[in-house]
Design an enzyme around this catalytic site. Structure first.
Site, PDB file in Angstrom:
ATOM      1  N   HIS A   1      18.673 -34.082  40.487  1.00 11.28           N
ATOM      2  CA  HIS A   1      19.797 -33.308  39.949  1.00 11.28           C
ATOM      3  C   HIS A   1      19.634 -31.811  40.167  1.00 11.28           C
ATOM      4  CE1 HIS A   1      21.181 -37.023  38.200  1.00 11.28           C
ATOM      5  NE2 HIS A   1      20.080 -37.142  37.500  1.00 11.28           N
TER       6      HIS A   1
ATOM      7  N   ARG B   1      28.033 -17.861  34.498  1.00  6.77           N
ATOM      8  CA  ARG B   1      26.991 -16.951  34.989  1.00  6.77           C
ATOM      9  C   ARG B   1      27.026 -16.945  36.506  1.00  6.77           C
ATOM     10  NH1 ARG B   1      23.555 -20.700  37.081  1.00  6.77           N
ATOM     11  NH2 ARG B   1      23.358 -22.698  35.996  1.00  6.77           N
TER      12      ARG B   1
ATOM     13  N   GLU C   1      28.762 -39.482  29.779  1.00  7.42           N
ATOM     14  CA  GLU C   1      29.882 -39.681  30.689  1.00  7.42           C
ATOM     15  C   GLU C   1      29.666 -40.946  31.501  1.00  7.42           C
ATOM     16  OE1 GLU C   1      31.398 -35.166  31.854  1.00  7.42           O
ATOM     17  OE2 GLU C   1      30.223 -36.329  33.280  1.00  7.42           O
TER      18      GLU C   1
ATOM     19  N   LYS D   1      29.592 -28.168  26.431  1.00  7.65           N
ATOM     20  CA  LYS D   1      30.201 -28.984  27.477  1.00  7.65           C
ATOM     21  C   LYS D   1      31.346 -29.837  26.955  1.00  7.65           C
ATOM     22  CE  LYS D   1      27.415 -27.561  30.713  1.00  7.65           C
ATOM     23  NZ  LYS D   1      26.661 -26.544  29.993  1.00  7.65           N
TER      24      LYS D   1
END
Length: 489
Positions: free
Chosen positions: A278, A335, A243, A159
């Protein structure tokens, strides 16, 4: 509420000796002449799906439609599962291993593929789908990997590197760490600069696992440890990055498709803002009440990033949109997504067919997939019916399904594997029971069909999220529309 309406346009489709890429409501036109450099064409005759459940069955069905033989793999705990029955061949993997570890046993999966003359492996989603070492193992064994190249999977799976590439492509990103953090102290330093709230994310995986929001300093250590443990258990690597957390954003993702010739197109966007822990619960395509200029920027940023990394096959570029209409890149899922279904319904493009043909070496133009030919046709909504008990905080339930009656009819698509009377719901895997997809000419029509279908469901023997207290306790059109509207606020 102003709804998004779209005109239905026809597609140009190419018919050849190798089969027709499924594009419904299409008209025929002469073959498009593609002038890009030629690559080796390798026909696929047998496909293994290194996965289980509904996604394995989804791929098997696409293969059968294209005349491709199918191979299933299953763990010892999945001996009686439906995906084993749906394939032409089925083989045990991970003997003696825990339930999840069996589907992560790369050497055994490759061995089964080689011993049974498998041409290509489809990873599905989850498990090994975003593992670069698996894609590389396939290449080393001479088996095609139905997905991006190992290097692209590595870049997008990291990431932090994906974030760096997004910056290079001129795509805005959320403030965050440049590299995966190695200790709690790194997170503390980040908060001193950016303050709270922050969010921990798994550096080498997605799907909500290894993701924790921290709103104050006292919660930092506990959430760091939990995020690390979740990431380690789910992906075999506990690395995290941090983040700045954006409050109440919209979660918009763009479906992309690339080939081996450098062609990349988008198939519009999906709104996945309705989530629980999430995890996406309701997905809508296209995103409604989205500023047209913002929509264009999202599409352009997704395609530009994909071209920068030489992306091939199917993927998703995910963004957050804040309350001011600013968008931020968050990740690329290299994917097929669980929610790919709604994109198929509004574009009439079979994404798994496209994946298979691109893997063989066909170009997108050759398949009739050119950007100016891809148009939105109506609206689609997907609701995930899960075996989770709302009265216990949506904890997964297990057992035997004693009664199962589904909602069906015009405009309803059901993708499932264990949704039938007598099915055993295992405690070892994901709680998804069935994906319900409703499509219509606009949001009102799709919501009407969804509410009717959800009201028809009857599940007894295990708890489900359609029960009182779940997101679907009221299946009226107004309630389904209200859930959809929450994504647009």
């Amino acid at each position: 509420m102003k709804l998004i309406t779209s005109m239905m346009l026809r597609y140009t489709v190419v018919r050849g000796g190798l089969g027709l890429l499924t594009v419904r409501r299409a008209c025929l036109s002469p073959r498009f002449t593609h002038s890009a450099p030629k690559t080796e064409y390798r026909p696929i005759k047998k496909v293994m799906v290194a996965n289980r459940g509904e996604i394995a069955i989804r791929v098997f069905r696409a293969c059968t439609e294209l005349g491709i033989r199918t191979v299933a793999v299953y763990s010892e705990q999945d001996t009686g599962q439906m995906h084993r029955q749906k394939a032409d061949e089925a083989y045990l993997i991970g003997k003696g291993l825990p339930p999840v570890a069996a589907y992560l046993d790369i050497p055994d999966i490759i061995k089964v593929a080689k011993n049974n003359n498998v041409d290509a492996i489809h990873p599905g989603y989850g498990f090994l789908s975003e593992r670069a070492d698996f894609a590389q193992a396939c290449a080393d064994a001479g088996v095609m990997f139905i997905g991006p190249s190992p290097e692209t999977v590595r870049k997008m799976g990291d990431k932090v590197e994906a974030r760096s590439l997004a910056i290079s492509a001129g795509v805005p990103v959320v403030p965050g760490t440049e590299y995966p953090i190695t200790c709690l102290q790194d997170a503390q330093v980040f908060t001193q600069t950016y303050g709270f709230p922050i969010i921990f994310k798994a550096a080498y995986g997605g799907g909500g696992r290894g993701m924790r929001v921290v709103r104050e300093y006292e919660e930092l250590e506990e959430n760091y440890q939990r995020a690390y443990s979740e990431a380690l258990a789910a992906f075999g690597n506990g690395s995290l990055f941090v983040e700045k957390f954006i409050e109440k954003p919209r979660h918009i993702e763009v479906q992309i498709l690339g080939d081996k010739y450098g062609n990349v197109i988008h198939l519009y966007e999906r709104d996945c803002s309705i989530q629980r822990r999430h995890q996406k619960v309701v997905e809508i395509a296209p995103a409604f009440q989205l500023d047209p200029h913002l929509r264009d920027r999202l599409h352009a940023d997704a395609v530009n990033l994909a071209k920068l990394v030489g992306y091939e096959n199917a993927g998703t570029v995910e963004f957050l949109v804040d309350r001011h209409g600013k968008h931020y890149f968050i990740e690329v899922n290299s994917r097929l997504q669980v929610e790919h279904t709604v994109t198929e319904e509004i574009t009439d493009v079979d994404l798994v067919h496209a994946q298979l043909r691109v893997c063989e070496g066909r170009s997108l133009p050759e398949l009739g997939l050119r950007q100016d030919k891809i148009r939105v046709n109506g609206c689609a909504i997907q609701c995930r019916v899960t075996t989770e008990d709302p009265s216990r905080g949506f904890q997964p339930d297990t057992g035997r399904i004693e009664v199962f009656r589904s909602g069906e009819g015009m405009g309803i698509r059901l993708d499932s594997a264990s949704a039938f009377q007598g099915a055993i719901i295992s405690p070892h895997y994901d709680s998804l029971l069935v994906k319900v997809i409703a499509s219509g000419k606009d949001l009102q029509t799709a919501a009407s069909k969804m509410s009717r279908a959800l009201a028809e469901f009857r599940v007894r023997g295990v708890k489900d999220d359609l029960a009182d207290g779940g997101w679907g306790e009221d299946h009226s059109v107004d309630n389904v529309k209200m859930l959809c509207c929450q994504a647009g606020k």
